[in-house]
Design a protein around this motif. Structure first.
Motif, PDB file in Angstrom:
ATOM      1  N   ALA A  42      -5.777   0.161  -4.074  1.00  0.00           N
ATOM      2  CA  ALA A  42      -5.210   0.184  -2.725  1.00  0.00           C
ATOM      3  C   ALA A  42      -4.228  -0.968  -2.539  1.00  0.00           C
ATOM      4  CB  ALA A  42      -6.329   0.091  -1.696  1.00  0.00           C
ATOM      5  N   PHE A  43      -4.517  -2.097  -3.233  1.00  0.00           N
ATOM      6  CA  PHE A  43      -3.623  -3.242  -3.079  1.00  0.00           C
ATOM      7  C   PHE A  43      -2.228  -2.915  -3.595  1.00  0.00           C
ATOM      8  CE2 PHE A  43      -1.429  -6.966  -4.582  1.00  0.00           C
ATOM      9  CZ  PHE A  43      -1.511  -7.796  -3.484  1.00  0.00           C
ATOM     10  N   VAL A  44      -2.190  -2.294  -4.785  1.00  0.00           N
ATOM     11  CA  VAL A  44      -0.886  -1.972  -5.370  1.00  0.00           C
ATOM     12  C   VAL A  44      -0.140  -1.019  -4.435  1.00  0.00           C
ATOM     13  CG1 VAL A  44       0.298  -0.918  -7.325  1.00  0.00           C
ATOM     14  CG2 VAL A  44      -1.730  -2.329  -7.710  1.00  0.00           C
ATOM     15  N   GLN A  45      -0.882  -0.062  -3.902  1.00  0.00           N
ATOM     16  CA  GLN A  45      -0.241   0.900  -3.012  1.00  0.00           C
ATOM     17  C   GLN A  45       0.259   0.198  -1.739  1.00  0.00           C
ATOM     18  OE1 GLN A  45      -2.650   4.329  -2.171  1.00  0.00           O
ATOM     19  NE2 GLN A  45      -0.761   5.540  -2.140  1.00  0.00           N
ATOM     20  N   ARG A  46      -0.592  -0.726  -1.257  1.00  0.00           N
ATOM     21  CA  ARG A  46      -0.208  -1.414  -0.037  1.00  0.00           C
ATOM     22  C   ARG A  46       1.040  -2.266  -0.255  1.00  0.00           C
ATOM     23  NH1 ARG A  46      -5.054  -3.496   0.979  1.00  0.00           N
ATOM     24  NH2 ARG A  46      -4.521  -5.678   0.702  1.00  0.00           N
ATOM     25  N   PHE A  47       1.204  -2.696  -1.486  1.00  0.00           N
ATOM     26  CA  PHE A  47       2.362  -3.522  -1.828  1.00  0.00           C
ATOM     27  C   PHE A  47       3.665  -2.791  -1.499  1.00  0.00           C
ATOM     28  CE2 PHE A  47       2.381  -7.577  -3.899  1.00  0.00           C
ATOM     29  CZ  PHE A  47       3.721  -7.811  -4.067  1.00  0.00           C
ATOM     30  N   PHE A  48       3.665  -1.483  -1.749  1.00  0.00           N
ATOM     31  CA  PHE A  48       4.888  -0.714  -1.457  1.00  0.00           C
ATOM     32  C   PHE A  48       5.062  -0.508   0.034  1.00  0.00           C
ATOM     33  CE2 PHE A  48       3.618   0.950  -5.752  1.00  0.00           C
ATOM     34  CZ  PHE A  48       4.512   0.166  -6.436  1.00  0.00           C
ATOM     35  N   GLY A  49       3.945  -0.532   0.753  1.00  0.00           N
ATOM     36  CA  GLY A  49       3.959  -0.510   2.209  1.00  0.00           C
ATOM     37  C   GLY A  49       4.671   0.698   2.775  1.00  0.00           C
ATOM     38  N   ASP A  50       5.299   0.497   3.941  1.00  0.00           N
ATOM     39  CA  ASP A  50       5.922   1.631   4.612  1.00  0.00           C
ATOM     40  C   ASP A  50       7.290   1.979   4.019  1.00  0.00           C
ATOM     41  OD1 ASP A  50       7.227  -0.569   5.438  1.00  0.00           O
ATOM     42  OD2 ASP A  50       6.686  -0.395   7.564  1.00  0.00           O
ATOM     43  N   GLN A  51       7.650   1.225   2.987  1.00  0.00           N
ATOM     44  CA  GLN A  51       8.931   1.557   2.356  1.00  0.00           C
ATOM     45  C   GLN A  51       8.726   2.409   1.114  1.00  0.00           C
ATOM     46  OE1 GLN A  51      10.666  -2.552   2.247  1.00  0.00           O
ATOM     47  NE2 GLN A  51      12.469  -1.361   2.749  1.00  0.00           N
ATOM     48  N   VAL A  52       7.506   2.935   0.959  1.00  0.00           N
ATOM     49  CA  VAL A  52       7.187   3.651  -0.268  1.00  0.00           C
ATOM     50  C   VAL A  52       8.173   4.796  -0.527  1.00  0.00           C
ATOM     51  CG1 VAL A  52       5.520   5.211   0.825  1.00  0.00           C
ATOM     52  CG2 VAL A  52       5.308   4.685  -1.602  1.00  0.00           C
ATOM     53  N   LEU A  53       8.602   5.471   0.534  1.00  0.00           N
ATOM     54  CA  LEU A  53       9.533   6.588   0.365  1.00  0.00           C
ATOM     55  C   LEU A  53      10.856   6.095  -0.211  1.00  0.00           C
ATOM     56  CD1 LEU A  53      10.087   9.595   0.786  1.00  0.00           C
ATOM     57  CD2 LEU A  53      10.912   9.024   3.082  1.00  0.00           C
ATOM     58  N   ALA A  54      11.344   4.986   0.342  1.00  0.00           N
ATOM     59  CA  ALA A  54      12.607   4.443  -0.150  1.00  0.00           C
ATOM     60  C   ALA A  54      12.497   4.091  -1.626  1.00  0.00           C
ATOM     61  CB  ALA A  54      12.970   3.197   0.666  1.00  0.00           C
TER      62      ALA A  54
END
Lengths: 521, 315
Positions: free
Chosen positions: B229-241
């Motif tokens: 979850a941490f790695v995923q959270r790293f991308f945050g709300d810009q994951v799409l970009a």
């Protein structure tokens, strides 16, 4: 103003010589401070724990007043160049060590790490990164040190190390403002000049700064070479004179005129001369004929067989009104007439200055030995008398002798008011009635208070009694002050040598000295 | 080429790096990504021994770095830091020449290499005698890179190299770095806290947190299969970009039905990022692309649905 420029023109050679000596002394000590201070400043950056201690030590050195520092150094290094160089060196140390340390510490740690990351060794980081970046700060320190040294170097004249202080000290001793300025103004100009030049240097950058810094480090030892002390030796004798004696008309100039004696002395503070001759650093000094150190250091006072020095016979000056009011006062004071010879007074001064006996004890012993004290009796005190003194040992002892004598033999209440500064202050206190009497010297009364025309003074001074008669008459008529009979000693200028050396060379009088030096030339 | 095994760095009060292992292949760029205090910079500095590890080993070409004196090791590894790492009292030329001079190159060789680097990094010759504070931030960063490359080290360590630049200059320089042939031939370890930079520059990216290496993989692997979850959270709300930046047309093609593109379509290469492809689509009237010789037609809406199938759902 005109007089000042006349003085400068007249003393041009001497001024140039003193200025060069001054520059040389400043840079010689700076050079030593750089040799020791730079490596120290660098080393302590690697040892933060030692750094605090080292900086504290050099910081404390800086806070010692300069005169006191010289005072500490004289017993270790004697007089002459060394104490002056060492004192200046110690003063220059703090700004150089501290600024080197701070300059290097202020280089960003990130830069230092980058330098190591590129493969620089500790030494390479120091020489290629830390020192070049610290240079402006280091030069700010050198600048401070130089300016401090130019100022403090004026004190070198105090210990016969030359420099512009010779004019300053001489001028103060002779109360000659032009002479003081002739030393002070060039010293100030030197400080401003070096400050300006080093400030410009400090603001260069990059390669140019590094090059100029290198040139500066090479020039410093070269400027040190200006430091050599002229004179001092005359016919095999090292001569050290006090600034005042050397410049004052009734000192060396009078001596030279009367005996035809020519010497080139080192100039030195009058309190240090005795120590210097005792240690063999000089062989002939000027001094005062009743100084306790004559006895302490076993010195021979050369006989002034041609009366070159004016008489300074000690006698009491008393307000006539007081003498009239208390007849017993005059009678008692006359008991002292002629009892204090040069030898006796020298002995008393010696006891106070070197045996550290209090003036009170010295006075009591003297009065007892002279059998002047009566068995104590209970008295009804009537009337009050105030005794004043100037500020030196001999006067304190005399005041104490007077107090004990009057207390013992009269019904007067006796008060002493010691330490009234110079002659003028003492004399004013007397004429305004704040004090009733004080010990004065005939020559001082003549030259300082009465100030007769020079021709008259010259004609008088060969004859002790004539001087005494003149001052008694004039004080009485002008100020209603009476000179009592001389107490017996003559505290005047004198030339002195170590007794052993004087005996070996067969010198007893100034004429003998002249003959000895003449033979040598 | 670089082999890091069980690297650990403990300080009296905390552990900066805990049991980190990874390998960097020749000519590969590995990015260590993490927040400040994650241990990424400490890990980097243990490779060129600016920091000595408490335990664990670093091997370069199979040789333990402890066998070599630190300063000699450092001379064979290029080191790039933020633009502030230039020596302020050295000119551009002197800065570039630092390592060659440490290696005692002769003057001609240093001069030739300097000119070569200036040309490569598009720095004007006249700036050779300028001091760092007379340059712009971007120029300083190029000089910093030139300095690291000067002695031709096979390995380059970069510590937040673009950290001090504004976002626009940052993007420009990043682009430039990517296009430098000489840089592509180096084995690079780069440390950053900027996700975009990591995904753009890294062949592989290692995500660090709290002194540990959480996951290491290609940008696509990280986006498709975040290990925690941490790695995923790293991308945050810009994951799409980030997805649009990392994935290419080639990646989405399997999810698009083959169809004749028609004559109005624009030709594109398969390795174009989805981001660039979408930008182009909004600019063209037809809104249709053709990728290489493939018989495929792509509209914007196709990309969105393909991407939807490609990446995992948020937990």
């Amino acid at each position: 103003m005109q007089e000042f420029f006349d003085f400068i023109v007249q003393q041009g050679d001497k001024l140039a010589e003193q200025t060069l000596t001054h520059i040389g002394l400043t840079f010689l000590s700076l050079c030593l401070a750089l040799l020791i201070g730079l490596p120290t400043g660098i080393l302590i950056t690697y040892r933060p724990k030692i750094a605090a201690v080292v900086l504290a030590v050099v910081g404390v050195l800086q806070t010692i007043p300069s005169i006191a520092l010289l005072g500490f150094l004289i017993p270790i290094l004697g007089i002459g160049s060394w104490p002056a160089i060492v004192a200046l060196f110690l003063y220059a140390l703090l700004p150089i060590v501290r600024n080197t340390y701070v300059g290097i510490r202020e280089v960003s740690p990130a830069l230092k790490e980058t330098a190591r990351g590129m493969g620089m060794t500790t030494r390479q980081v120091l020489t290629r990164l830390e020192l070049p970046l610290a240079l402006p700060v280091i030069f700010a320190g050198i600048r401070t040190a130089t300016v401090i040294n130019v100022g403090v170097a004026t004190l070198a004249a105090y210990v016969a190390a030359g420099g512009l202080g010779e004019f300053i000290f001489g001028g103060i001793a002779l109360n000659n403002p032009n002479m003081v300025l002739a030393g002070a103004i060039p010293a100030a100009l030197l400080a401003v000049l070096f400050d300006f030049l080093l400030a410009r240097l400090q603001h260069l950058r990059g390669l140019r700064l590094r090059r100029v810094a290198l040139v500066f480090l090479l020039i410093t030892p070269a400027l040190s070479a200006f430091y050599w002390l002229p004179g001092g030796i005359s016919g095999g004798l090292m001569v050290g004179f006090a600034h005042e004696f050397y410049g004052r008309a009734d000192g060396y100039p009078g001596l030279a005129r009367t005996y035809g004696l020519r010497v080139t002395p080192r100039l030195i503070d009058q309190n240090l001369m005795y120590e210097a001759i005792y240690r063999g650093q000089v062989d002939l000094i000027s001094g005062y004929s009743t100084d306790g150190r004559i006895k302490a250091f076993d010195l021979r006072v050369l006989d002034d067989n041609k009366n070159a020095f004016p008489p300074y016979e000690a006698a009491l000056v008393v307000r006539q009104a007081v003498l009239n009011q208390y007849p017993e006062l005059s009678k008692t004071l006359h008991l002292l007439d002629g009892r204090l010879s040069d030898a006796v007074m020298t002995e008393l001064n010696y006891r106070a200055d070197f045996r550290h006996e209090s003036p009170e004890a010295v006075a009591r012993r003297f009065l007892t030995e002279q059998k002047l004290l009566l068995p104590p009796t209970r008295k009804q005190r009537q009337g009050r008398i105030v005794i004043g003194t100037k500020i030196f040992t001999e006067q304190y002892i005399l005041a104490e002798i007077l107090r004990q004598l009057l207390d013992n033999r009269t019904t007067l209440e006796v008060v002493t008011k010691t330490g009234l500064g110079g002659t003028q202050i003492c004399f004013n206190a007397l004429t305004t009635g704040q004090i009733d009497l004080y010990p004065e010297y005939t020559g001082t009364g003549l030259l300082v208070i009465l100030q007769p025309p020079p021709a008259l003074a010259d004609s008088l001074k060969a004859d002790r009694e004539a001087v005494y008669r003149y001052v008694s008459r004039e004080f009485q008529s002008r100020y209603k002050v009476s000179w009592l009979a001389p107490m017996g000693f003559n505290n005047t200028y004198a030339l002195m040598m170590r007794r052993a050396q004087a005996d070996r060379l067969g010198i007893r009088s100034i004429s003998d000295l002249k003959r000895y030096l003449g033979d040598k030339d | 080429m670089i082999n890091v095994r069980h690297l650990t760095k403990r300080y009296p009060n905390h552990t900066a790096v805990e049991d980190v292992s990874f390998a960097v292949r020749e000519q590969e760029t590995l990015v260590l990504l993490g927040t400040s205090g994650s241990g990424k910079t400490t890990t980097l500095k243990m490779i060129n021994r600016l920091i000595e590890p408490t335990s664990g080993t670093v091997e370069i070409n199979g040789i333990d770095t402890q066998q070599q004196a630190p300063h000699e090791l450092s001379r064979s590894i290029g080191y790039v830091v933020q633009e502030t790492g230039l020596f302020p009292h050295y000119t551009v030329g002197e800065n570039i020449a630092i390592v060659p001079r440490l290696l005692h190159w002769d003057k001609d060789r240093i001069r030739n290499r300097t000119h070569e680097l200036l040309a490569m990094l598009r720095l004007p010759e006249k700036q050779l005698n300028a001091y760092p504070d007379q340059l712009s931030g971007g120029q300083r960063q190029r000089v910093g890179l030139a300095r690291a490359l000067a002695a031709n080290p096979p390995i380059l360590l970069m510590d937040e190299p673009l950290g001090a630049l504004d976002p626009i200059t940052r993007a420009e320089i990043r682009q430039e770095f990517r296009n430098l042939d000489e840089l592509r031939r180096k084995t690079v370890v780069l440390v950053t806290h900027d996700v975009r930079e990591a995904l753009e520059l890294g062949d592989r990216v290692g995500v660090m947190d709290n002194g540990r290496l959480l996951q290491i993989g290609t940008p696509k692997e990280l986006l498709m299969q975040p290990a925690s979850a941490f790695v995923q959270r790293f991308f945050g709300d810009q994951v799409l970009a980030f997805q649009l930046q990392v994935f290419t047309l080639q990646d989405v093609m399997p999810y698009i039905l083959p169809e004749s593109p028609g004559p109005e379509a624009i030709d594109l290469q398969p390795d174009m990022s989805l981001n660039d492809a979408l930008t182009l689509l909004t600019k063209t009237e037809s809104g249709v692309l053709r990728v290489g010789d493939w018989p495929i037609r792509i509209r914007a809406v196709d990309i969105w649905s393909a991407l939807h199938q490609l990446v995992p759902k948020s937990p």
